[in-house]
Scaffold this active site. Structure first.
Site, mmCIF file in Angstrom:
data_model
loop_
_atom_site.group_PDB
_atom_site.id
_atom_site.type_symbol
_atom_site.label_atom_id
_atom_site.label_comp_id
_atom_site.label_asym_id
_atom_site.label_seq_id
_atom_site.Cartn_x
_atom_site.Cartn_y
_atom_site.Cartn_z
ATOM 1 C CG HIS A 131 42.083 36.312 54.253
ATOM 2 N ND1 HIS A 131 42.380 35.392 55.232
ATOM 3 C CD2 HIS A 131 42.403 35.715 53.063
ATOM 4 C CE1 HIS A 131 42.850 34.283 54.664
ATOM 5 N NE2 HIS A 131 42.880 34.450 53.348
ATOM 6 C CE LYS A 135 38.463 34.246 53.870
ATOM 7 N NZ LYS A 135 37.763 33.637 52.724
HETATM 8 N N1 LIG Z 1 40.312 28.512 47.027
HETATM 9 C C1 LIG Z 1 41.079 29.571 46.773
HETATM 10 O O1 LIG Z 1 42.233 29.455 46.334
HETATM 11 C C2 LIG Z 1 40.485 30.946 46.978
HETATM 12 C C3 LIG Z 1 41.207 32.087 46.675
HETATM 13 C C4 LIG Z 1 40.583 33.318 46.783
HETATM 14 C C5 LIG Z 1 39.261 33.399 47.171
HETATM 15 N N2 LIG Z 1 38.588 32.263 47.473
HETATM 16 C C6 LIG Z 1 37.167 32.252 47.802
HETATM 17 O O2 LIG Z 1 36.454 32.474 46.596
HETATM 18 C C7 LIG Z 1 35.243 33.171 46.859
HETATM 19 C C8 LIG Z 1 35.167 34.416 45.976
HETATM 20 O O3 LIG Z 1 36.213 35.286 46.313
HETATM 21 P P1 LIG Z 1 36.348 36.724 45.603
HETATM 22 O O4 LIG Z 1 37.465 37.399 46.296
HETATM 23 O O5 LIG Z 1 36.355 36.602 44.115
HETATM 24 O O6 LIG Z 1 34.961 37.386 46.070
HETATM 25 P P2 LIG Z 1 34.131 38.540 45.345
HETATM 26 O O7 LIG Z 1 33.164 39.043 46.361
HETATM 27 O O8 LIG Z 1 35.063 39.520 44.712
HETATM 28 O O9 LIG Z 1 33.354 37.768 44.172
HETATM 29 C C9 LIG Z 1 32.264 36.918 44.391
HETATM 30 C C10 LIG Z 1 31.325 37.072 43.215
HETATM 31 O O10 LIG Z 1 30.292 36.103 43.312
HETATM 32 C C11 LIG Z 1 29.109 36.713 42.837
HETATM 33 N N3 LIG Z 1 27.884 35.981 43.170
HETATM 34 C C12 LIG Z 1 26.975 36.197 44.144
HETATM 35 N N4 LIG Z 1 25.960 35.326 44.045
HETATM 36 C C13 LIG Z 1 26.231 34.539 42.970
HETATM 37 C C14 LIG Z 1 25.547 33.461 42.332
HETATM 38 N N5 LIG Z 1 24.367 33.024 42.781
HETATM 39 N N6 LIG Z 1 26.148 32.862 41.263
HETATM 40 C C15 LIG Z 1 27.332 33.314 40.785
HETATM 41 N N7 LIG Z 1 27.990 34.343 41.334
HETATM 42 C C16 LIG Z 1 27.459 34.949 42.412
HETATM 43 C C17 LIG Z 1 29.172 38.122 43.448
HETATM 44 O O11 LIG Z 1 28.247 39.001 42.816
HETATM 45 C C18 LIG Z 1 30.630 38.452 43.161
HETATM 46 O O12 LIG Z 1 30.785 39.014 41.876
HETATM 47 C C19 LIG Z 1 35.239 33.416 48.359
HETATM 48 O O13 LIG Z 1 34.509 32.375 48.996
HETATM 49 C C20 LIG Z 1 36.705 33.305 48.747
HETATM 50 O O14 LIG Z 1 36.892 32.899 50.087
HETATM 51 C C21 LIG Z 1 39.183 31.044 47.394
HETATM 52 O O1 LIG Z 2 40.274 36.240 49.543
HETATM 53 C C1 LIG Z 2 39.752 35.236 50.051
HETATM 54 O O2 LIG Z 2 38.562 35.224 50.430
HETATM 55 C C2 LIG Z 2 40.544 33.998 50.192
HETATM 56 N N1 LIG Z 2 39.902 32.901 50.527
HETATM 57 C C3 LIG Z 2 40.467 31.607 50.670
HETATM 58 C C4 LIG Z 2 40.304 31.116 52.077
HETATM 59 O O3 LIG Z 2 39.241 31.364 52.697
HETATM 60 O O4 LIG Z 2 41.194 30.444 52.588
HETATM 61 C C5 LIG Z 2 41.889 31.512 50.152
HETATM 62 C C6 LIG Z 2 42.686 32.743 50.427
HETATM 63 C C7 LIG Z 2 41.991 33.993 49.893
#
Ligand SMILES: NC(=O)c1ccc[n+]([C@@H]2O[C@H](COP(=O)([O-])OP(=O)(O)OC[C@H]3O[C@@H](n4cnc5c(N)ncnc54)[C@H](O)[C@@H]3O)[C@@H](O)[C@H]2O)c1
Ligand SMILES: O=C(O)C1=N[C@H](C(=O)O)CCC1
Length: 233
Positions: A131, A135
């Protein structure tokens, strides 16, 4: 549908775009500095925030009657507590470590392959996830789900990050540039290797899956998975 975004980072912004293209309204964007959360004006909350923020965001929604789609990873030590609060409030909840259609198909393929490989002692399994460097958690939530799929179908007892230990699945986590998410699983013997791999080309698949889950949960209460949403049975 009025959607509240909890976390307006990379994923929050991508979800906003896809939700609006599908005719939804972004009723609130809640981020770290938000002082007051307008629960009354949301049909569903979509949380892609941080491992530290997710539990409070999710349970606050349950206590205010708002169903939640959660993609945030790295907070699962509090998962059972969140489920209790959801059930007490007759809420609706979907957590997925990965919302993309491709990865959910890959989860099924992983479980099927694990079943085939179970008991073939000449093969050792290992996993690698790559990633982007921003992350926060390792291994990825997706890698943990994949490991759970192998454990459920073989004699492996657990997984370990960056360690090889008898009976556990070694997971290697790499952080490189802007990689959206690559997961590979390898079964290696002295004579050959079998590898399956999923490569995300961008974040659109994750965001679309989360919006589809938000549409699907309308009018439902209970704890669901993407398998329910995508009908992968
Ligand atoms: N399940 C999936 O399909 C999937 C896909 C991508 C990312 N993710 C996960 O999603 C999460 C976010 O990823 P991202 O790439 O957007 O990260 P990012 O760092 O770009 O965004 C996270 C946001 O959350 C905000 N934040 C911090 N504290 C907060 C609070 N108390 N309330 C609300 N917002 C708050 C941050 O300021 C930031 O803007 C990570 O845990 C990542 O692993 C999951
Ligand atoms: O960008 C990330 O952070 C992602 N988080 C998810 C994970 O932890 O598996 C899904 C893939 C992207």
């Amino acid at each position: 549908m009025n959607i509240a975004l909890f976390g307006y980072g990379k994923m929050g912004k991508m979800i906003e775009q896809i939700a609006q293209d599908r005719g939804h309204t972004i009723a609130a964007k809640i981020d770290v500095d938000t002082k007051e959360i307008p629960y009354d004006n949301m049909d569903v909350a979509i949380d892609f925030s941080t491992p530290e923020a997710a539990f409070d965001n999710i349970t606050g929604c349950f206590e205010n009657g708002v169903p939640v789609i959660c993609g945030t990873t790295g907070w699962l030590s509090n998962y059972e507590k969140a489920i209790d609060i959801c059930n007490k409030n007759q809420g609706g909840f979907i957590y997925a470590s990965n919302f993309s259609l491709g990865v959910n198909i890959f989860f099924e393929l992983n479980a099927h392959l694990a079943k085939i490989m179970s008991g073939l002692e000449q093969y050792n399994v290992s996993m690698e996830e790559i990633h982007h460097t921003q992350k926060l958690d390792a291994p990825s939530g997706t890698a943990i789900t994949l490991a759970e799929g192998i454990i459920a179908n073989t004699n492996y007892k657990g997984w370990k990050l960056d360690q090889t230990d008898e009976g556990t699945i070694p997971i290697t986590s790499k952080r490189e540039g802007m990689v959206p998410g690559t997961h590979s699983i390898s079964y290696d013997s002295a004579v050959d290797s079998i590898e399956i791999k999923h490569t995300a080309h961008n974040r659109e698949g994750f965001a679309l899956g989360a919006v589809i889950a938000a549409e699907w949960i309308q009018g439902k209460s209970g704890i669901f998975t993407m398998k329910d949403v995508l009908n992968l049975y």
